[in-house]
Design a protein around this motif. Structure first.
Motif, PDB file in Angstrom:
ATOM      1  N   VAL A 147       0.831  -1.207   0.000  1.00 53.11           N
ATOM      2  CA  VAL A 147       0.000   0.000   0.000  1.00 53.11           C
ATOM      3  C   VAL A 147       0.866   1.258   0.000  1.00 53.11           C
ATOM      4  CG1 VAL A 147      -1.644   1.353   1.379  1.00 53.11           C
ATOM      5  CG2 VAL A 147      -1.974  -1.117   1.092  1.00 53.11           C
ATOM      6  N   LEU A 148       1.956   1.226   0.739  1.00 51.32           N
ATOM      7  CA  LEU A 148       2.787   2.410   0.885  1.00 51.32           C
ATOM      8  C   LEU A 148       3.664   2.700  -0.321  1.00 51.32           C
ATOM      9  CD1 LEU A 148       3.985   2.148   4.597  1.00 51.32           C
ATOM     10  CD2 LEU A 148       2.453   3.875   3.634  1.00 51.32           C
ATOM     11  N   ALA A 149       4.258   1.674  -0.911  1.00 53.39           N
ATOM     12  CA  ALA A 149       5.332   2.002  -1.857  1.00 53.39           C
ATOM     13  C   ALA A 149       5.476   1.078  -3.055  1.00 53.39           C
ATOM     14  CB  ALA A 149       6.662   2.055  -1.105  1.00 53.39           C
ATOM     15  N   GLY A 161       4.307   0.351  -6.763  1.00 45.83           N
ATOM     16  CA  GLY A 161       3.545   0.878  -7.886  1.00 45.83           C
ATOM     17  C   GLY A 161       3.380   2.395  -7.832  1.00 45.83           C
ATOM     18  N   LYS A 162       3.072   2.963  -8.982  1.00 46.93           N
ATOM     19  CA  LYS A 162       2.960   4.419  -9.074  1.00 46.93           C
ATOM     20  C   LYS A 162       1.737   4.972  -8.369  1.00 46.93           C
ATOM     21  CE  LYS A 162       5.619   4.771 -13.345  1.00 46.93           C
ATOM     22  NZ  LYS A 162       5.647   5.248 -14.746  1.00 46.93           N
ATOM     23  N   SER A 163       0.775   4.102  -8.041  1.00 42.96           N
ATOM     24  CA  SER A 163      -0.419   4.568  -7.329  1.00 42.96           C
ATOM     25  C   SER A 163      -0.280   4.444  -5.818  1.00 42.96           C
ATOM     26  CB  SER A 163      -1.650   3.776  -7.795  1.00 42.96           C
ATOM     27  OG  SER A 163      -1.491   2.398  -7.505  1.00 42.96           O
ATOM     28  N   SER A 164       0.857   3.924  -5.344  1.00 34.98           N
ATOM     29  CA  SER A 164       1.054   3.768  -3.905  1.00 34.98           C
ATOM     30  C   SER A 164       1.210   5.136  -3.236  1.00 34.98           C
ATOM     31  CB  SER A 164       2.284   2.899  -3.621  1.00 34.98           C
ATOM     32  OG  SER A 164       3.454   3.508  -4.138  1.00 34.98           O
ATOM     33  N   ARG A 165       0.944   5.184  -1.961  1.00 37.83           N
ATOM     34  CA  ARG A 165       0.870   6.470  -1.261  1.00 37.83           C
ATOM     35  C   ARG A 165       2.192   7.234  -1.249  1.00 37.83           C
ATOM     36  NH1 ARG A 165      -3.457   6.169   3.660  1.00 37.83           N
ATOM     37  NH2 ARG A 165      -5.031   4.900   2.593  1.00 37.83           N
ATOM     38  N   LEU A 166       3.267   6.572  -0.883  1.00 38.86           N
ATOM     39  CA  LEU A 166       4.550   7.269  -0.790  1.00 38.86           C
ATOM     40  C   LEU A 166       5.102   7.624  -2.170  1.00 38.86           C
ATOM     41  CD1 LEU A 166       6.323   5.385   2.141  1.00 38.86           C
ATOM     42  CD2 LEU A 166       5.193   7.625   2.175  1.00 38.86           C
ATOM     43  N   TYR A 167       4.873   6.761  -3.159  1.00 40.53           N
ATOM     44  CA  TYR A 167       5.349   7.086  -4.508  1.00 40.53           C
ATOM     45  C   TYR A 167       4.647   8.342  -5.016  1.00 40.53           C
ATOM     46  CZ  TYR A 167       6.771   6.674  -9.367  1.00 40.53           C
ATOM     47  OH  TYR A 167       7.302   6.931 -10.611  1.00 40.53           O
ATOM     48  N   LYS A 168       3.333   8.384  -4.846  1.00 45.50           N
ATOM     49  CA  LYS A 168       2.585   9.552  -5.331  1.00 45.50           C
ATOM     50  C   LYS A 168       3.059  10.836  -4.639  1.00 45.50           C
ATOM     51  CE  LYS A 168      -1.641   8.145  -4.675  1.00 45.50           C
ATOM     52  NZ  LYS A 168      -3.123   8.134  -4.676  1.00 45.50           N
ATOM     53  N   SER A 223      13.229   7.591  -5.983  1.00 42.60           N
ATOM     54  CA  SER A 223      12.555   6.304  -5.793  1.00 42.60           C
ATOM     55  C   SER A 223      12.190   6.136  -4.332  1.00 42.60           C
ATOM     56  CB  SER A 223      13.456   5.137  -6.245  1.00 42.60           C
ATOM     57  OG  SER A 223      14.614   5.061  -5.428  1.00 42.60           O
ATOM     58  N   VAL A 224      11.251   5.229  -4.075  1.00 49.44           N
ATOM     59  CA  VAL A 224      10.853   4.913  -2.704  1.00 49.44           C
ATOM     60  C   VAL A 224      10.442   3.444  -2.657  1.00 49.44           C
ATOM     61  CG1 VAL A 224       8.486   5.697  -3.139  1.00 49.44           C
ATOM     62  CG2 VAL A 224       9.327   5.523  -0.790  1.00 49.44           C
ATOM     63  N   SER A 225      10.793   2.779  -1.571  1.00 47.74           N
ATOM     64  CA  SER A 225      10.420   1.369  -1.410  1.00 47.74           C
ATOM     65  C   SER A 225      10.062   1.117   0.045  1.00 47.74           C
ATOM     66  CB  SER A 225      11.559   0.438  -1.843  1.00 47.74           C
ATOM     67  OG  SER A 225      12.698   0.610  -0.999  1.00 47.74           O
ATOM     68  N   ALA A 226       9.276   0.080   0.258  1.00 47.40           N
ATOM     69  CA  ALA A 226       8.917  -0.343   1.609  1.00 47.40           C
ATOM     70  C   ALA A 226       8.785  -1.855   1.604  1.00 47.40           C
ATOM     71  CB  ALA A 226       7.607   0.304   2.060  1.00 47.40           C
ATOM     72  N   SER A 282      16.137  17.671   0.482  1.00 48.77           N
ATOM     73  CA  SER A 282      16.332  17.538   1.919  1.00 48.77           C
ATOM     74  C   SER A 282      15.754  16.241   2.480  1.00 48.77           C
ATOM     75  CB  SER A 282      15.680  18.731   2.631  1.00 48.77           C
ATOM     76  OG  SER A 282      15.586  18.513   4.016  1.00 48.77           O
ATOM     77  N   ALA A 283      16.581  15.520   3.249  1.00 49.54           N
ATOM     78  CA  ALA A 283      16.107  14.313   3.923  1.00 49.54           C
ATOM     79  C   ALA A 283      15.079  14.664   4.993  1.00 49.54           C
ATOM     80  CB  ALA A 283      17.284  13.561   4.541  1.00 49.54           C
ATOM     81  N   ALA A 284      15.244  15.822   5.620  1.00 51.65           N
ATOM     82  CA  ALA A 284      14.297  16.251   6.656  1.00 51.65           C
ATOM     83  C   ALA A 284      12.914  16.476   6.060  1.00 51.65           C
ATOM     84  CB  ALA A 284      14.807  17.527   7.333  1.00 51.65           C
ATOM     85  N   GLU A 285      12.861  17.053   4.868  1.00 52.55           N
ATOM     86  CA  GLU A 285      11.576  17.269   4.207  1.00 52.55           C
ATOM     87  C   GLU A 285      10.935  15.940   3.832  1.00 52.55           C
ATOM     88  OE1 GLU A 285       9.679  19.508   0.255  1.00 52.55           O
ATOM     89  OE2 GLU A 285      11.842  19.575   0.653  1.00 52.55           O
ATOM     90  N   ALA A 286      11.745  15.010   3.345  1.00 50.28           N
ATOM     91  CA  ALA A 286      11.224  13.689   2.989  1.00 50.28           C
ATOM     92  C   ALA A 286      10.699  12.964   4.221  1.00 50.28           C
ATOM     93  CB  ALA A 286      12.321  12.862   2.317  1.00 50.28           C
ATOM     94  N   LEU A 287      11.408  13.071   5.333  1.00 45.71           N
ATOM     95  CA  LEU A 287      10.972  12.424   6.570  1.00 45.71           C
ATOM     96  C   LEU A 287       9.632  12.988   7.030  1.00 45.71           C
ATOM     97  CD1 LEU A 287      11.423  10.545   8.960  1.00 45.71           C
ATOM     98  CD2 LEU A 287      12.802  12.345  10.030  1.00 45.71           C
ATOM     99  N   ALA A 288       9.470  14.296   6.934  1.00 47.95           N
ATOM    100  CA  ALA A 288       8.207  14.923   7.338  1.00 47.95           C
ATOM    101  C   ALA A 288       7.049  14.416   6.473  1.00 47.95           C
ATOM    102  CB  ALA A 288       8.324  16.443   7.243  1.00 47.95           C
ATOM    103  N   LEU A 289       7.286  14.241   5.183  1.00 51.65           N
ATOM    104  CA  LEU A 289       6.233  13.757   4.289  1.00 51.65           C
ATOM    105  C   LEU A 289       5.898  12.293   4.563  1.00 51.65           C
ATOM    106  CD1 LEU A 289       7.408  15.429   0.954  1.00 51.65           C
ATOM    107  CD2 LEU A 289       5.397  16.046   2.320  1.00 51.65           C
ATOM    108  N   VAL A 290       6.922  11.490   4.842  1.00 47.66           N
ATOM    109  CA  VAL A 290       6.679  10.088   5.177  1.00 47.66           C
ATOM    110  C   VAL A 290       5.881   9.990   6.470  1.00 47.66           C
ATOM    111  CG1 VAL A 290       7.757   7.910   5.873  1.00 47.66           C
ATOM    112  CG2 VAL A 290       8.706   9.216   3.960  1.00 47.66           C
TER     113      VAL A 290
END
Length: 226
Positions: free
Chosen positions: A100-102, A104-111, A122-125, A147-155
């Motif tokens: 669900v998270l990562a 395919g292109k429709s997964s939450r984190l990919y989108k 890229s993103v994987s889980a 920024s890794a900090a920005e990515a962490l906040a979004l995750v």
């Protein structure tokens, strides 16, 4: 033509009293023969250490961060949580969550990270299952100068949204189809099926655990995945 044996060594496990150990190869003199004895460690009166097979419960009471500097072009964010051991309650549900998270292109984190904000390449889980204890991991490879900090906040925001509202039925349907197909295709070869039977027998004590695994994927509810 007779092919001579090339065997020039033999291994025996002693019992503490045996002194004669036969061998079938020849040697010219006693100087050509070496006898090597190795003592096994004894624990609780046994000849070898006990093998741990029961899952080990691990819980984190606080967040731990590790900043690693490396000479690479793209930064990477990796999040890891301790999770239930392989084939125990919660393990298979996390397979679904990873999809669900990562996946395919429709997964939450990919989108969110790759398509909408475009801060990640890229993103994987995935749930890394093991007999004594597993880990759930999310890996984000950032685009250059992001920024890794920005990515962490979004995750974190996506995970919090998932805690508040479970996956949709469409998300679960896609996750179930992907996992089922992966399992079936992975066991097409005879050697792969043999490895799976051995793994199921070793960890779940049930060589036929594959059917239960597939059934669990199909029956896990959205609330269990959340």
């Amino acid at each position: 033509m007779t092919v001579p044996s090339l065997a020039n060594r033999i291994v025996y496990t002693g019992n503490g009293s045996a002194t004669a150990f036969p061998f079938a190869f020849r040697f010219a003199s006693a100087a050509d023969l070496a006898v090597i004895g190795v003592d096994s460690p004894k624990i609780n009166g046994t000849s070898s250490p006990p093998v741990k097979t029961d899952p080990v419960h691990v819980a984190l009471d606080h967040e731990v961060r590790l900043d690693v500097r490396a000479n690479v072009e793209l930064a990477r964010l990796q999040l890891t949580w301790p999770t239930p051991a392989a084939m125990t309650p919660g393990d298979l549900e996390l397979d679904l969550l990873a999809q669900v998270l990562a996946t395919g292109k429709s997964s939450r984190l990919y989108k969110k990270l790759v398509y909408e904000t475009q801060i990640a390449q890229s993103v994987s889980a995935y749930e890394s299952s093991a007999q004594l204890g597993s880990t759930f991991e999310i890996t984000v490879t950032l685009k250059k100068d992001k920024s890794a900090a920005e990515a962490l906040a979004l995750v974190d925001a996506e995970l919090e949204a998932l805690r508040k509202a479970p996956p949709t039925e469409d998300e679960l349907r896609r996750a179930r189809a992907e996992l089922t197909a992966n399992l079936v295709f992975a066991n097409e070869r005879v050697t792969a099926r043999a490895n799976s039977l051995n793994e199921f027998n070793q960890i779940a004590h049930d060589p036929g655990f594959l059917e239960k695994m597939l059934a669990r994927y199909q029956t896990s509810s959205a609330l269990e995945v959340r």
